[in-house]
Design an enzyme around this catalytic site. Structure first.
Site, PDB file in Angstrom:
ATOM      1  N   SER A   1      21.447  39.690 -35.917  1.00 48.07           N
ATOM      2  CA  SER A   1      20.515  39.450 -37.002  1.00 48.07           C
ATOM      3  C   SER A   1      20.989  40.130 -38.280  1.00 48.07           C
ATOM      4  CB  SER A   1      19.120  39.932 -36.595  1.00 48.07           C
ATOM      5  OG  SER A   1      18.147  39.507 -37.518  1.00 48.07           O
TER       6      SER A   1
ATOM      7  N   ASP B   1      16.314  28.688 -33.520  1.00 48.90           N
ATOM      8  CA  ASP B   1      16.004  30.072 -33.880  1.00 48.90           C
ATOM      9  C   ASP B   1      15.004  30.029 -35.031  1.00 48.90           C
ATOM     10  OD1 ASP B   1      15.976  32.641 -34.962  1.00 48.90           O
ATOM     11  OD2 ASP B   1      18.116  32.962 -34.749  1.00 48.90           O
TER      12      ASP B   1
ATOM     13  N   HIS C   1      15.836  34.149 -31.255  1.00 47.92           N
ATOM     14  CA  HIS C   1      16.554  34.978 -32.224  1.00 47.92           C
ATOM     15  C   HIS C   1      17.231  36.182 -31.585  1.00 47.92           C
ATOM     16  CE1 HIS C   1      17.583  36.365 -36.185  1.00 47.92           C
ATOM     17  NE2 HIS C   1      16.924  37.499 -36.048  1.00 47.92           N
TER      18      HIS C   1
END
Length: 335
Positions: A99, A286, A315
């Site tokens: 991320s 996602d 995610h």
């Protein structure tokens, strides 16, 4: 060996495990901490020396160490990463960033490219907001609603956000684990970090930057001669050349050919931002990072780039579906 007296390493809960010679740094995303890697870690320690740490502001860090002004920029997190590597005298590593950590790794690699052999970006995005000609997945009104929900009732927001981020129902063990680490963050810190991430725009650090210039300058990298001034053809050739160049700045002459004579029409300065090899790893679905964003990164990263699409969703696939992530990660880590 981690120096016992290092306040920096203690503040970030730095841990090093494994028997290999090559360092691999695992860096988590928002709402989690280094425990998010627990399902993958056992398969790495026999071949790599693995460094794990917690981003400042994670629930596992001391809230007193969090500076709201300093951590209003992702550059501060990149500085933390480089400071940790310097403290441990790590001169070379592969960086795996989940991320927001993917972009933290990109920023750090621009500052010190010699330290990073490659970057592996898992569900990372340079910009979350939609823009003209760019789909990031969110409109500003969506984010304003998210911030409002976080402020009004943080516990309730965590309960709703966890299943969305993981892509599973509330009873899922991955959802429960992520919700636990997310809820452990002090609410005002969580809101600050969330705003810093979602309002960021790091698209400019990715690509070839092609700037027209019309003054005579030196040629430190290479001299290319073109048989046509067609811009698309020039840019295509420039991209192919720059991907194999170790220079940050390459100067291209754009020439038109008249027999054996080449006439200089203009000059372009081509600058690469992220120069180290990059693997972009993305799930099929996602909620935070659409597949279009991964495709955008592959198209725009200036150095060598490859994309792997995981046959799963969510995610945080390293937490929710590690068996799918593992073979791809090992393939990306291989020399």
């Amino acid at each position: 060996m981690i120096p016992q007296s290092s306040s920096l390493l203690t503040a970030h809960n730095v841990t090093i495990v494994g028997d290999g010679d090559q360092y691999v740094v695992l860096s988590h995303g928002f709402g989690s901490d280094q425990t998010v890697w627990k399902y993958l870690l056992p398969y790495l320690v026999s071949d790599y020396r693995v460094l794990l740490y917690d981003l400042m502001g994670a629930g596992s860090t001391n809230p007193k160490d969090f500076s709201f002004s300093r951590y209003s920029s992702l550059h501060a997190y990149a500085d933390d990463l480089l400071a940790i590597l310097d403290e441990l005298e790590i001169e070379s590593c592969t960086f795996v960033g989940a991320s927001v950590s993917g972009m933290i790794g990109c920023l750090a690699s621009i500052e010190r490219p010699e330290v990073f052999t490659k970057l592996i970006l898992l569900a990372s995005s340079p910009r979350y907001l939609n823009d003209v000609g760019y789909y990031g997945g969110f409109d500003q009104k969506d984010l304003d609603q998210l911030y409002g929900d976080m402020k009004s009732n943080f516990r309730s927001w965590v309960t709703g956000f966890g299943p969305l981020a993981i892509g599973a129902d509330l009873e899922s063990s991955a959802v429960q684990e992520f919700s636990r680490t997310l809820y452990s963050i002090r609410p005002d810190i969580a809101l600050n970090v969330c705003k810093t991430i979602f309002q960021s725009d790091l698209r400019s650090i990715l690509p070839l930057v092609i700037t027209p210039a019309f003054t005579d300058i030196s040629y430190p990298a290479c001299w290319l001669q073109f048989d046509s001034p067609c811009l698309n053809k020039i840019v295509t050739r420039a991209q192919k050349s720059i991907k194999s160049s170790k220079s940050d700045h390459v100067f291209f002459h754009i020439c038109s050919a008249r027999g054996e004579t080449c006439i200089l029409n203009a000059m372009m300065i081509v600058t690469v931002q992220v120069t180290v090899p990059v693997y972009v790893v993305q799930t099929r679905k996602d909620m935070a990072v659409p597949l279009q964003v991964a495709n955008y990164m592959v198209r725009n990263l200036g150095g060598w780039t490859m994309m792997e699409v995981l046959n799963t969703g969510g995610h945080l696939p390293h937490l929710s579906d590690p068996n799918v992530v593992l073979p791809v990660l090992l393939r990306c880590l291989a020399p």
